[in-house]
Design an enzyme around this catalytic site. Structure first.
Site, mmCIF file in Angstrom:
data_model
loop_
_atom_site.group_PDB
_atom_site.id
_atom_site.type_symbol
_atom_site.label_atom_id
_atom_site.label_comp_id
_atom_site.label_asym_id
_atom_site.label_seq_id
_atom_site.Cartn_x
_atom_site.Cartn_y
_atom_site.Cartn_z
ATOM 1 C CG ASP A 8 -1.987 -1.130 1.007
ATOM 2 O OD1 ASP A 8 -2.182 -1.844 0.376
ATOM 3 O OD2 ASP A 8 -2.728 -1.154 1.850
ATOM 4 C CG ASP A 129 -12.539 -1.739 -0.830
ATOM 5 O OD1 ASP A 129 -11.820 -2.832 -1.163
ATOM 6 O OD2 ASP A 129 -11.813 -0.622 -1.482
#
Length: 240
Positions: A8, A129
């Site tokens: 990330d 998500d």
């Protein structure tokens, strides 16, 4: 099943967030390319990249870090975060990405996702998500009234290569994945599903593997960085 180590990217560094909060970021490596190569050398066969700044900005921000990663590795990589039009998809695929992940735009413009899946067969994934089963967008800052399963079903027969399902409340919290919700989603659609969020031990990977759903793989981040999971052991377990 495939292990997808997560890189990330925030401000050019490898970080992990806690439950998706940008102000709760832990920096694990300020050299993403070196981290990617380390994961490859440890035996991973794919990498999962996320441009966190890009997810909030709505356009790629950590492009140079992604390009450095692609130059350093030979295994395929997928990227999500801020990819919201065909031109950006085309640019990233031309730079060597194996797959791009469309999240917010999958909610805002499902037809664009279907168009991209037709134009780039096997190279488009959808990132779903969810917070309490409802889809979140714009870098998880906004929760919609769309159920994760309803969104997934929109892309049946569209040629989407995979769905990356993330339980936001498990992400970075080291509390284990939401096995039931992930398996339920995977069993409800024909699209391959990759589990994400909360994978913090080999037991978590074992639980996903034995969930009763034929999952494509699992993403793990923090647990790989702090040594709770060995890449080699995880790859071996998921391949067995």
């Amino acid at each position: 099943m495939i292990l997808y180590p997560a890189i990330d990217l925030k401000d050019g560094a490898c970080v992990r967030l806690y439950k998706g909060e940008m102000d709760q970021a832990t920096v694990f490596n300020d050299n993403p390319a070196a981290q990617a190569k380390a994961f490859e050398d440890a035996g991973c066969e794919w990498l999962h990249l996320v441009d966190l700044n890009g997810a909030f900005a709505g356009a790629p921000v950590n492009g140079s870090a992604v390009e450095a990663i692609l130059a350093a590795i030979s295994v395929p990589a997928q990227l999500g975060g801020g990819i919201r039009d065909i031109a950006t998809i085309e640019t990233w695929l031309a730079k060597g990405l194996a797959r791009v992940i469309l999240g917010t735009i999958a909610v805002r413009d499902p037809e664009l996702v279907k168009q991209a899946a037709r134009a780039f067969p096997g190279k488009i994934a959808v990132g779903i998500d969810a917070r309490d089963g409802m889809v979140a967008v714009e870098g998880w800052a906004e929760t919609t009234d769309i159920a994760a399963l309803d969104l997934a079903r929109k892309f049946e027969d569209a040629g989407v290569a995979a769905i990356i399902y993330t339980d936001i409340d498990r992400d970075g919290a080291m509390q284990g994945p939401n096995v039931t919700a992930t398996a339920d989603l995977a069993n409800a659609v024909s699209i391959p599903v990759i589990a994400s969020g909360g994978v913090s031990s080999l037991d978590d990977l074992r639980a996903l593997k034995n969930s009763g759903a034929a999952l494509d793989g699992a993403i793990s981040g923090r647990a790989l960085y702090d040594g709770r999971i060995s890449v080699a052991e995880a790859v071996s377990l998921l391949k067995a």
